[in-house]
Design a protein around this motif. Structure first.
Motif, short mmCIF file in Angstrom:
data_model
loop_
_atom_site.label_atom_id
_atom_site.label_comp_id
_atom_site.label_asym_id
_atom_site.label_seq_id
_atom_site.Cartn_x
_atom_site.Cartn_y
_atom_site.Cartn_z
N ILE A 87 0.84 -1.20 0.00
CA ILE A 87 0.00 0.00 0.00
C ILE A 87 0.88 1.25 0.00
O ILE A 87 0.66 2.18 -0.79
N ASN A 156 -12.98 -3.71 7.54
CA ASN A 156 -12.49 -4.24 8.80
C ASN A 156 -12.90 -3.30 9.93
O ASN A 156 -12.61 -2.12 9.84
N PHE A 184 -9.46 -8.98 2.30
CA PHE A 184 -10.52 -9.75 2.97
C PHE A 184 -11.26 -10.67 2.00
O PHE A 184 -11.71 -11.74 2.39
C1 LIG Z 1 -7.15 -5.11 4.87
C2 LIG Z 1 -5.69 -5.15 5.20
N1 LIG Z 1 -4.82 -4.56 4.37
C3 LIG Z 1 -3.50 -4.56 4.62
C4 LIG Z 1 -2.98 -5.15 5.75
C5 LIG Z 1 -1.50 -5.08 6.01
O1 LIG Z 1 -0.89 -6.27 5.73
P1 LIG Z 1 0.51 -6.71 6.39
O2 LIG Z 1 0.23 -6.98 7.84
O3 LIG Z 1 0.91 -7.89 5.59
O4 LIG Z 1 1.44 -5.55 6.24
C6 LIG Z 1 -3.84 -5.77 6.65
C7 LIG Z 1 -3.31 -6.41 7.87
O5 LIG Z 1 -4.03 -6.79 8.75
C8 LIG Z 1 -5.25 -5.77 6.38
O6 LIG Z 1 -6.13 -6.33 7.21
#
Ligand SMILES: Cc1ncc(COP(=O)(O)O)c(C=O)c1O
Length: 390
Positions: A87, A156, A184
């Motif tokens: 991201i 979330n 998700f």
């Molecule tokens: C919707 C969502 N995007 C991105 C992430 C980030 O991922 P990472 O923990 O692999 O950096 C998470 C982590 O919980 C998430 O729930």
């Protein structure tokens, strides 16, 4: 060759062309060489395929990129060291000073942090709305040029469903890119929508074992080509060994995801019938306010079930401590079931109105449903709720 030289140049073992391993080897090498300087120079001029330095590309990470792109229904992919890395690098690569980003209160907290703190420092402004506020989206897109709209679905922790078709239509009419963090929903969902860029945390369903982190950005070949050079120097590269573990996890992705979704539905139904529970958030339930939209957009409704206990924070404490099989731990998507309480979610930077839109109450618990036997999970949740209600 003397022995200290030999240990740095061990014997080659070449596989015959008609003799292949069923699992691709891990190319745990930072460097790759060509036979001649002329070929090295041709590679560096972009005149031939190959590999040179693993921060830019590596056969193991490339295999994962090609697999994920195909599953998500796009041409190409870039994998990164974590989901949030995917991201961050996407935002840094696609925006410049003076750009405006449209994002949502219901978005993953660290993503909001990136937009609020990091992009703001670089002169990128933003508007943050509720994902349900389509009139607001229209208004913001009409008021100024917007570089990109970044959203999630389901969100979330309360599993709100974004209207993906409407968001893509509005973003594109205004010349904005539509970016969906599809973590998700998984790699096999939402591909039919006109989303420009899909982002995933590979830490979740891709690995499935909860033992490796990774991220992915999936889009049309042209977009990925435009982003690749910036990603390479931002440096959040996925290690080949992690890529191998994620590739191994992907072999069981569909069976795991579907089994976990089926169990999630049963847990959601159990919660909905229990007197200690005020509200259940699961898009598969007919009582979910956006069930019809979810059923249109998704084949499976996900493995996250959230609920609000009638007894607020005190009830959350009793329930969370009574759960035996659900670990009180972050993340989602692996074999073991997990629980996260409202108090663990840390939404303190949101205003009171934004907290209302985020719909997280003092009594909210998010469950990530794992791969345990469903009857054991049901017994655990029922027992914890009975203790909560007692
Ligand atoms: C919707 C969502 N995007 C991105 C992430 C980030 O991922 P990472 O923990 O692999 O950096 C998470 C982590 O919980 C998430 O729930």
């Amino acid at each position: 060759m003397k022995k200290p030289t030999r240990v740095n140049h061990p014997p080659d073992v070449e596989l015959p062309a008609d003799n292949r391993p069923l699992v691709a080897p891990i190319y745990q090498s930072v460097k790759f060489e060509f036979d001649t300087l002329a070929e090295t120079e041709r590679y560096l001029r972009g005149e031939r395929p190959g590999f040179f330095y693993s921060r830019a590309s590596n056969p193991t990470t490339r295999q994962l990129e090609l697999l994920l792109a195909e599953l998500q229904g796009r041409e190409d992919c870039l994998v990164t060291a974590s989901g949030i890395g995917a991201i961050a690098q996407t935002l840094l690569t696609l925006t410049k000073q003076g750009d405006h980003v449209l994002c949502f209160v219901e978005t993953y907290n660290p993503t909001r942090y990136l937009i609020r703190r990091l992009l703001t420092r670089f002169g990128v402004t933003h508007t943050m709305l509720s994902i349900e506020d389509l009139a607001g989206v229209e208004r913001v897109l009409a008021a100024q040029p917007v570089r990109l709209v970044l959203f999630e679905s389901p969100t979330n922790p309360v599993t709100k469903i974004a209207d993906i078709a409407a968001l893509c239509r509005m973003a594109h009419a205004a010349g904005a890119l539509c970016v969906l963090d599809n973590t998700f929903a998984g790699f096999h969902q939402h591909g039919a929508y006109a989303v420009d860029i899909f982002i995933h945390s590979l830490t979740k369903y891709a690995s499935g074992a909860g033992d490796v982190m990774g991220g992915a950005v999936i889009a049309a070949g042209e977009l990925i080509r435009a982003m690749r050079a910036d990603f390479t120097v931002l440096g959040g590269t996925l290690d080949p060994h992690s890529a191998f573990l994620i590739l191994r996890g992907m072999k069981t992705y569909f069976v795991r995801y579907r089994a976990q979704c089926a169990s999630a539905m049963r847990i959601a139904q159990l919660l909905a019938a229990h007197p200690a529970v005020g509200r259940v958030h699961y898009p598969g339930l007919a009582t979910h306010p956006q069930h019809a939209l979810a059923a249109r957009q998704m084949q499976e409704f996900g493995t996250i079930v959230s609920f609000d206990l009638k007894g607020g924070a005190a009830a959350v404490r009793r329930c969370a401590e009574a759960l035996q099989l659900f670990a009180l731990a972050a993340s989602l998507g692996s074999g073991e079931s997990l629980a996260v309480t409202a108090q663990m979610m840390g939404q303190r930077e949101l205003s009171a109105e934004q907290q209302r839109l985020a719909a997280i109450t003092d009594g909210t618990i998010r469950l990530s449903i794992g791969l345990e036997d469903i009857e054991d999970l049901e017994a655990d949740v029922r027992h914890a709720l009975d203790i909560t209600a007692a």
